[in-house]
Design a protein around this motif. Structure first.
Motif, PDB file in Angstrom:
ATOM      1  N   PRO A 138       0.801  -1.231   0.000  1.00 26.34           N
ATOM      2  CA  PRO A 138       0.000   0.000   0.000  1.00 26.34           C
ATOM      3  C   PRO A 138       0.830   1.276   0.000  1.00 26.34           C
ATOM      4  N   ASP A 142      -0.116   4.713  -1.913  1.00 22.95           N
ATOM      5  CA  ASP A 142      -0.322   5.895  -1.087  1.00 22.95           C
ATOM      6  C   ASP A 142       0.559   7.047  -1.561  1.00 22.95           C
ATOM      7  N   PHE A 225      -4.761  -2.022  -5.838  1.00 24.97           N
ATOM      8  CA  PHE A 225      -5.281  -0.983  -4.947  1.00 24.97           C
ATOM      9  C   PHE A 225      -6.104   0.056  -5.704  1.00 24.97           C
ATOM     10  N   GLU A 229      -9.684   0.630  -4.108  1.00 23.31           N
ATOM     11  CA  GLU A 229     -10.065   1.954  -3.621  1.00 23.31           C
ATOM     12  C   GLU A 229     -11.402   2.381  -4.216  1.00 23.31           C
ATOM     13  N   TYR A 265      -5.069  -3.718   2.669  1.00 22.89           N
ATOM     14  CA  TYR A 265      -5.758  -2.442   2.448  1.00 22.89           C
ATOM     15  C   TYR A 265      -5.980  -1.727   3.783  1.00 22.89           C
TER      16      TYR A 265
END
Length: 525
Positions: A138, A142, A225, A229, A265
């Protein structure tokens, strides 16, 4: 920003996550395989990343230091050892023969474009992390601006004007906002389903060929991701009681990486479930996808009632493809609004040396996607729109659904190249047979129509080409089938007759223009 992200590393060698031998070779050159922890500034990080989407360059290895990245296509272990040793000495792109050396800002968080190569083709918005991020880490996502804190209003605003991508989406080529509004009426009870099932057809000259991952499964393989998301944002908007990521059981890498990313996550609104379905084409259709998730062994299409959402175990469900929810995530971050043209993922397959998935602006011509592949022979035609795509002799059409529909083509996002030695009558005949063999059997127009279509196409080889009867049957299939399977199964034959009618007439006369269907006559001695 999490300092364990690759953005914070001084020198990074990126190798494909599935190539352990290349990671070991990089270690021999002085690199340290990352484990998510912070490394010393003078160490070379060996990062195992997802695929870029350009199979012809695989295995692709990149070396980044300072403001430069060198890309090496088709790299072998010996070269990777040299690349890493070179990087450890502070040099980039000196050894070997790099495909390109791209300049960029320090510590790029997304893939730096390499102009004049397939890696510089189109856009890399959804694909910004493909080949650049560790799929289940992640921190990399990010650092690229992911995991935004969003309110219900932010999600609703992001959904405005967003169209569903792919035939596995309940809102295919339609705005997703009305479905979201209906799900909000069931606040706290609705489910979110990410439909990443499907297979793009890569058919050989025999007509049987193999299936490979769609763009939806590819996103889970490389940038999961980005998909999760989007699903999490939908769950935020409707306070979803379930969030299911649905994948073909044949896409083992996508399943594995989706599960790893789901486990990592950070603070999802609702925990993710990763569920697999049978590796058959019809299992992608939204209502049959729900049947598979519910555990039903016989998959049959459900009737779609205007203005209603489908249900999962009795609860209203939002069913969107991985592409759709990934686009939603970008829009909620305000990265795809305010003058930015929408983009579409396009997979080029068929008679090519190796397939490729690229991201094009909706205003760009599909011709541009051919720059990502090498054709295996002379271009004759293309089937645009997936397994039951429409046939055309020109790709001078944009990837927008309106443009594709105007040309009778499909919007699934797959361009299947057909070489000069392909017989198009045989091609559409095999697609009709495929429809007859794999439909769910629930509705007569699809079940009986595909069988009758196959027989009518066989009759052409016997000299009986009844264009009127074929056209009438295709109209029935396209206008009254219960689900998109039967509607789309009519498309290959309809477009082939419209664009290449002379080939059908030639076959009725006992001639195959491609020289593939009839034995050549014996020449008297």
């Amino acid at each position: 920003m999490d300092d364990s992200s690759l953005t914070e590393r001084q020198a990074v060698v990126r190798v494909p996550a599935d190539r352990v031998d290349l990671a070991e070779a990089a270690q021999e050159g002085g690199g340290t395989v990352d484990d998510g922890d912070v490394q010393a500034d003078d160490e070379v990080t060996v990062a195992r990343v997802g695929p870029t989407g350009i199979a012809g360059l695989a295995p692709l290895v990149s070396a980044t230091s300072g403001g430069e990245t060198a890309f090496y296509a088709n790299a072998d272990p010996e070269l990777v050892t040299e690349i890493t040793a070179d990087l450890a000495e502070g040099s980039v792109g000196v050894v070997g023969d790099p495909l390109a050396v791209a300049g960029h800002a320090l510590g790029p968080s997304t893939f730096p474009l390499a102009p004049a190569t397939p890696l510089g083709l189109g856009n890399r918005r959804l694909l910004g992390g493909a080949g650049w991020h560790r799929p289940a880490e992640p921190a990399d996502y990010d650092a690229a601006g992911g995991f935004v804190d969003a309110t219900l209003e932010d999600v609703v605003t992001g959904a405005e004007g967003l169209q569903g991508r792919g035939w596995g989406d309940w809102c295919q080529d339609a705005d997703v906002e009305p479905a979201l509004d209906r799900a909000r009426d069931a606040f706290g009870e609705a489910a979110v389903v990410v439909n990443a099932h499907g297979a793009a057809t890569n058919v050989g000259h025999s007509g049987h060929g193999t299936d490979r991952s769609t763009a939806d499964a590819f996103l889970l393989e490389s940038v999961p991701f980005a998909v999760l998301e989007g699903a999490d944002l939908l769950a935020t908007a409707v306070d979803a009681e379930r969030v299911v990521v649905y994948v073909s059981e044949a896409d083992e890498v996508a399943v594995e990486r989706a599960r790893a990313a789901a486990e990592n996550y950070p603070d999802p609104v609702t925990p993710f479930e990763v569920v697999t379905g049978p590796a058959v084409h019809r299992a992608t259709e939204p209502t049959m996808a729900l049947e598979a998730i519910e555990g039903n062994h016989r998959l049959e299409a459900r009737l779609r009632r205007p203005g209603e959402l489908p249900t999962l175990n009795g609860a209203p469900a939002l069913v969107h493809t991985a592409r759709t929810v990934a686009h939603l995530a970008r829009r909620v971050r305000a990265e795809d609004v305010g003058g930015h043209a929408a983009t579409r993922l396009v997979t080029v397959t068929g008679d090519v040396e190796a397939p490729a998935t690229v991201e094009l602006s909706e205003t760009a011509s599909l011709d541009a996607a051919l720059d990502a592949v090498s054709l295996a022979g002379e271009f004759k035609a293309a089937a645009v729109g997936g397994r039951f795509g429409g046939l055309t002799d020109s790709l001078s059409v944009s990837s927008s659904p309106d443009s594709l529909a105007a040309g009778g083509l499909g919007t699934e996002g797959v361009v299947e190249i057909l070489g000069a030695d392909r017989c198009l009558v045989e091609f559409v005949g095999r697609r009709a047979q495929l429809a007859a063999d794999t439909n769910c059997g629930r509705c007569v127009p699809c079940r009986e129509g595909s069988t009758q279509l196959t027989e009518l196409l066989r009759d052409v080889y016997d000299g009986d080409y009844d264009e009127g009867a074929i056209a009438e049957l295709l109209t029935v299939m396209g206008g009254s089938s219960v689900c998109a399977f039967g509607v789309e199964a009519a498309r290959p034959t309809r477009t082939a007759i419209g664009e290449f009618g002379e080939e059908f007439e030639a076959h009725a006369d006992g001639r195959c223009p491609a020289g593939a269907c009839f034995e050549p006559p014996e020449v008297p001695q």
